[in-house]
Design a protein around this motif. Structure first.
Motif, short mmCIF file in Angstrom:
data_model
loop_
_atom_site.label_atom_id
_atom_site.label_comp_id
_atom_site.label_asym_id
_atom_site.label_seq_id
_atom_site.Cartn_x
_atom_site.Cartn_y
_atom_site.Cartn_z
N HIS A 114 0.93 -1.25 -0.02
CA HIS A 114 -0.01 0.17 -0.02
C HIS A 114 0.87 1.21 0.05
N ILE A 451 -7.38 -8.76 8.62
CA ILE A 451 -7.77 -7.67 7.77
C ILE A 451 -8.38 -8.10 6.31
N GLY A 452 -8.01 -9.30 5.87
CA GLY A 452 -8.65 -9.78 4.76
C GLY A 452 -7.56 -10.29 3.79
N SER A 453 -6.63 -9.88 3.44
CA SER A 453 -6.07 -10.43 2.32
C SER A 453 -4.62 -11.46 3.04
N GLU A 504 -8.73 -12.97 -0.25
CA GLU A 504 -8.53 -12.23 -1.58
C GLU A 504 -7.70 -12.82 -2.48
N MET A 510 -7.09 -3.63 -4.40
CA MET A 510 -8.26 -3.52 -3.82
C MET A 510 -9.32 -2.71 -4.58
N MET A 571 -16.07 -9.19 2.20
CA MET A 571 -14.72 -8.23 2.23
C MET A 571 -15.02 -7.42 0.91
N GLN A 617 -17.02 -6.72 6.02
CA GLN A 617 -16.19 -5.50 6.02
C GLN A 617 -15.92 -4.71 4.85
N ASP A 619 -13.69 -1.65 3.37
CA ASP A 619 -12.39 -1.26 3.83
C ASP A 619 -12.40 0.27 3.24
N ALA A 621 -9.63 2.32 3.43
CA ALA A 621 -8.09 2.84 3.43
C ALA A 621 -7.66 4.19 2.92
N HIS A 661 -12.07 -0.88 7.80
CA HIS A 661 -10.54 -1.15 8.15
C HIS A 661 -10.02 0.11 7.51
N CYS A 663 -6.15 2.52 6.87
CA CYS A 663 -4.80 2.07 6.88
C CYS A 663 -4.26 3.27 7.82
N CYS A 746 -3.02 -4.66 9.16
CA CYS A 746 -3.36 -4.36 7.94
C CYS A 746 -3.29 -5.62 7.19
N LYS A 749 -1.14 -9.24 2.41
CA LYS A 749 -0.94 -9.78 0.98
C LYS A 749 0.88 -9.66 0.49
N1 GLN Z 1 -8.90 -5.92 2.93
C1 GLN Z 1 -7.68 -5.36 2.33
C2 GLN Z 1 -6.66 -6.25 2.59
O1 GLN Z 1 -6.51 -7.08 3.62
C3 GLN Z 1 -7.44 -4.44 3.12
C4 GLN Z 1 -6.17 -3.59 2.59
C5 GLN Z 1 -5.78 -2.06 2.87
O2 GLN Z 1 -6.97 -1.51 3.52
N2 GLN Z 1 -4.80 -1.36 2.52
O3 GLN Z 1 -5.62 -6.36 1.84
#
Ligand code: GLN
Ligand code: ZN
Length: 774
Positions: A114, A451-453, A504, A510, A571, A617, A619, A621, A661, A663, A746, A749
């Motif tokens: 990110h 958080i998801g990924s 994810e 995203m 998500m 959820q 997001d 960010a 969520h 960041c 976070c 991924k």
């Molecule tokens: N759900 C996203 C993930 O986990 C959130 C990522 C983000 O907010 N940068 O990758």
């Protein structure tokens, strides 16, 4: 090639190369696959190409020193010798590797992917350049800071162009903006106190540029569109008085952009400079005032072509808009320019072979914007006759876009008109929702989640690209993704997480994933824009009314949930984030596009609930990133941004739990807005601040549930259970136990499974320890 008499400037052009040559050259060099010489050779070639292209198209104020190997703020810091001790520089030439160590740290980067989050212990910090998605390296200055002209890149590049027979106007980041963007190293001090030491270095540079043959320089002071305090205003006066005394013969084009001068207009007009550039795309209303108040010997650079967006300009409208000005203003005191440097738009529309002709006719990337600028210049100098055909083509494109049914969807517009307040409000207040959710979900205290990924491994990326190239069939790709998802679910169950995610794996990004499933979005093949260093992004282009023809994520959620009895979170990416990371329409307000996206996400939320999801959820960010540059504009933005989130999230029943969520963790100045979002659970980044930034929530007596991150995912380091219980203890000082969720900072991924596995095992152990004690 005709040279117009009205000068045409660009303020800066993309540095990355048409085919991302700079990225590949940098990465090859960093990987040790290529020499410094070859990197520098590529850079030199890119500069020459940019200069020649601008000259050949008829640009007459061609910038130099707009090129950077990594970042122009970093270049400035290095140029003036503002190199923190830890990089071991002791004076003299600054080695290339010192420069890159400041940019990336010496162990390379380890980010979550990110932008803004890439971190390495010894690199400079990185942050957003004003309200763009470009990130600059934050200079670190100490009270005892000394400055020297350590490198003279602006002079070198000026001479390099001169050798090619091209006379350029060097671009320099102004001293006051530089100091405003820097941060104190060690104890906080007034950075402006360094100005007297900094100015002589700047005037030495300006003197050398003049000696080398420069007659004008462009000095960027975008801080002039921000709220300035008295100290900053005085600093601007001091700086420009100093330059006018030290290098009186050098013309200074003072460039402001990204907004209106507003209450800094008088100040800007009082500075002893020869030219002033103003942004007339963001702030068209300021032209009239500037023309009325500016001294008639000032050269006005009119930022008419949008340097921040991809739309073809309405040239006829621009000319009509200028009419009152050019009647009273000497033509030789005008320059035509983009609103800001063209750094923020993709390089060349001609590289797009998959966009259809109609859509393409509505767009202009940097190369096309050069043509637009030159056309405007010619139309102003020679009358419109000479350029009539080109103006007509522009007018036709504008008209086709205005009428197109691809842009205007009556269904969306009707739906939007029917939105009422109740649609952006949950059915009951939080206390009631919480009771119902508690009964339904029956979670332990300190529930754990992520958080998801999960890691986007080489294998995942390989499968995606094979599928994109047609080498892996849709069915095989889907089967692959299902296997990944299944393994992730099994593993989460095994280690005992309470609330699961599907991982994810099907998403590249995203925003892109959602854009690809929504109407009104287009994607480019080569529309890269620099985000930071060698990282470029390809933002989607929102060209039309947005709607969701089909569910986007329901299938994946359903599959994941079918594998387990534990709840799997739906998500989604929120409307504000999708908006802020895209190129947006300029024919309707951002707020309206936000509401359209919000309705589309709402449809998805409702479908997820129908399919059985008990937690969803959304997001956001980039909600904070979208804050306007001026404080006075914050409220209006936050109102519609929060409204967008609420519209997206409020279609569900009380017992469906909405998560969000974000960041970051600086919430002090926007805590009202965060509370107004009314998410049942919010997860944020708090591990690096050691929970200090939770104070915003505790001082506010924020009532809803919070997952303060306990695992810094920006680092490959695996935290021990004890570190996480310590962090949670700090959180418990600020929140009620019943509010606290346990999760990482976070998404995971960009991490490796070898890091994620032990870290999450430790995280679950930390939650169990607490439950035993609490
Ligand atoms: N759900 C996203 C993930 O986990 C959130 C990522 C983000 O907010 N940068 O990758
Ligand atoms: Zn995040």
């Amino acid at each position: 090639m005709a040279i117009s008499t009205v000068p045409v400037a660009t303020l800066g052009v993309p540095r990355i190369g048409r085919r991302r040559e700079l990225k590949f050259a940098l990465e090859n060099y960093w990987a040790g696959k290529d020499t410094a010489e070859s990197l520098l050779e590529t850079a030199k070639r890119l500069r020459a190409e940019n200069w020649r292209q601008q000259r050949d198209k008829g640009v007459t104020r061609i910038p130099s020193n707009d090129f950077s190997l990594y970042d122009h703020v970093l270049d400035t810091a290095v140029m003036i010798g503002a190199i923190p001790q830890r990089y071991g520089w002791t004076g003299g030439e600054v080695p290339l590797d010192t420069y890159f160590a400041m940019a990336r740290g010496s162990q390379g980067d380890a980010g979550c992917g990110h932008p803004g989050h890439v971190h390495s212990t010894s690199a400079l910090e990185m942050t957003k350049w004003f309200d763009t998605n470009y990130h600059y390296m934050v200079p670190e200055l100490a009270p005892e800071q000394q400055f020297v002209l350590a490198t003279a890149k602006p002079v070198d590049h000026f001479l390099e162009a001169k050798e090619l027979g091209i006379h350029t106007r060097p671009v320099i980041l102004g001293p006051v903006t530089f100091l405003r963007l820097a941060k104190s190293r060690g104890e906080e001090f007034d950075l402006l106190s360094l100005l007297p030491k900094l100015l002589p270095v700047y005037s030495e540079l300006l003197g050398r540029l003049y000696k080398a043959g420069a007659d004008w320089v462009q000095i960027d002071e975008p801080c002039l569109v921000l709220d300035l305090d008295d100290g900053e205003r005085a600093a601007l006066e001091t700086a420009y008085r100093h330059f006018s005394e030290e290098v009186p013969a050098l013309g200074i084009m003072l460039a402001t952009y990204f907004g209106a001068l507003g209450d800094n207009l008088d100040l800007a007009l009082s500075l002893p400079v020869s030219g002033l550039h103003i942004d007339l795309v963001r702030a068209p209303e300021q032209l009239e005032q500037v023309a009325r108040l500016a001294p008639k010997n000032l050269v006005l650079s009119l930022g008419l072509i949008d340097g921040r967006n991809v739309w073809r300009a309405d040239l006829t409208a621009a000319l009509d808009y200028l009419k009152p000005l050019v009647c009273g203003w000497p033509l030789d005191r005008i320059e035509i320019a983009p609103s800001c440097s063209l750094l923020h738009v993709p390089v060349d529309l001609e590289l797009e072979t998959a966009l259809d002709a109609e859509l393409k006719s509505w767009l202009a990337f940097a190369t096309q914007k050069l043509d637009e600028l030159v056309l405007l210049g010619r139309a102003l100098s020679g009358g419109r006759g000479e350029v009539a055909e080109a103006l007509q083509a522009s007018a036709d494109a504008i008209a086709s876009r205005r009428k197109s049914l691809r842009v205007h969807d009556p269904l969306v517009e009707g739906r939007l008109a029917a939105v009422d307040d109740a649609m952006a409000r949950r059915k009951s207040a939080f206390a009631e929702r919480r009771r119902k959710q508690g009964e339904k979900l029956n979670l332990p205290s300190f529930p754990t989640t992520t958080i998801g990924s999960f890691p986007q491994t080489a294998e995942v990326r390989k499968a995606r690209s094979a599928h994109a190239k047609g080498e892996l069939s849709f069915a095989d790709y889907e089967a692959f993704l299902r296997k990944q998802t299944e393994a992730a679910i099994r593993w989460q169950e095994e280690i005992g997480l309470d609330v699961l995610v599907h991982g994810e794996f099907e998403r590249n990004d995203m925003v892109q994933y959602f854009g690809e499933h929504l109407s009104g979005f287009a994607f480019t093949q080569a529309g890269w824009v620099q985000s930071y260093g060698s990282r470029y992004v390809r933002p989607p282009i929102i060209f039309g009314d947005v709607s969701r023809p089909n569910p986007m994520t329901v299938r994946w959620w359903q599959y994941a949930q079918s594998l387990t009895d534990r709840p799997v979170k739906g998500m989604l990416t929120g409307p504000v984030t999708i908006l802020n990371w895209s190129f947006v329409r300029n024919d309707i307000p951002r707020s309206e596009t936000c509401r359209q996206i919000a309705l589309a996400i709402r449809d998805e939320v409702v479908d997820l609930e129908k399919a059985g999801a008990v937690m969803i959820q959304i997001d956001e960010a980039a909600l904070r990133e979208g804050l306007p540059l001026r404080k006075a504009d914050w409220k209006a933005y936050l109102d519609w941004a929060v409204g967008g989130f609420r519209l997206a999230s409020s279609g569900v029943g009380d017992s469906t739990q909405i998560h969000t969520h974000m960041c970051y963790s600086e919430f002090n100045d926007i805590i009202d807005a965060i509370a107004a979002m009314d998410a049942d659970v919010i997860s944020i980044e708090t591990s690096r601040s050691r929970m200090e930034l939770l104070d915003a929530f505790s001082n506010y007596k924020y009532p809803n549930e919070i997952g303060p991150g306990v695992y810094d995912i920006h680092s490959p380091r695996v935290p021990h259970t004890g570190e996480m219980t310590d962090l949670i203890k700090l959180a418990r000082k600020r929140l009620a136990d019943s509010q606290i969720w346990i999760n990482p900072d976070c998404g995971l991924k960009t991490r490796k499974w070898e890091e994620v596995r032990p870290a999450l095992v430790n995280m679950v152990a930390a939650a169990r320890e607490l439950r035993a004690l609490a």
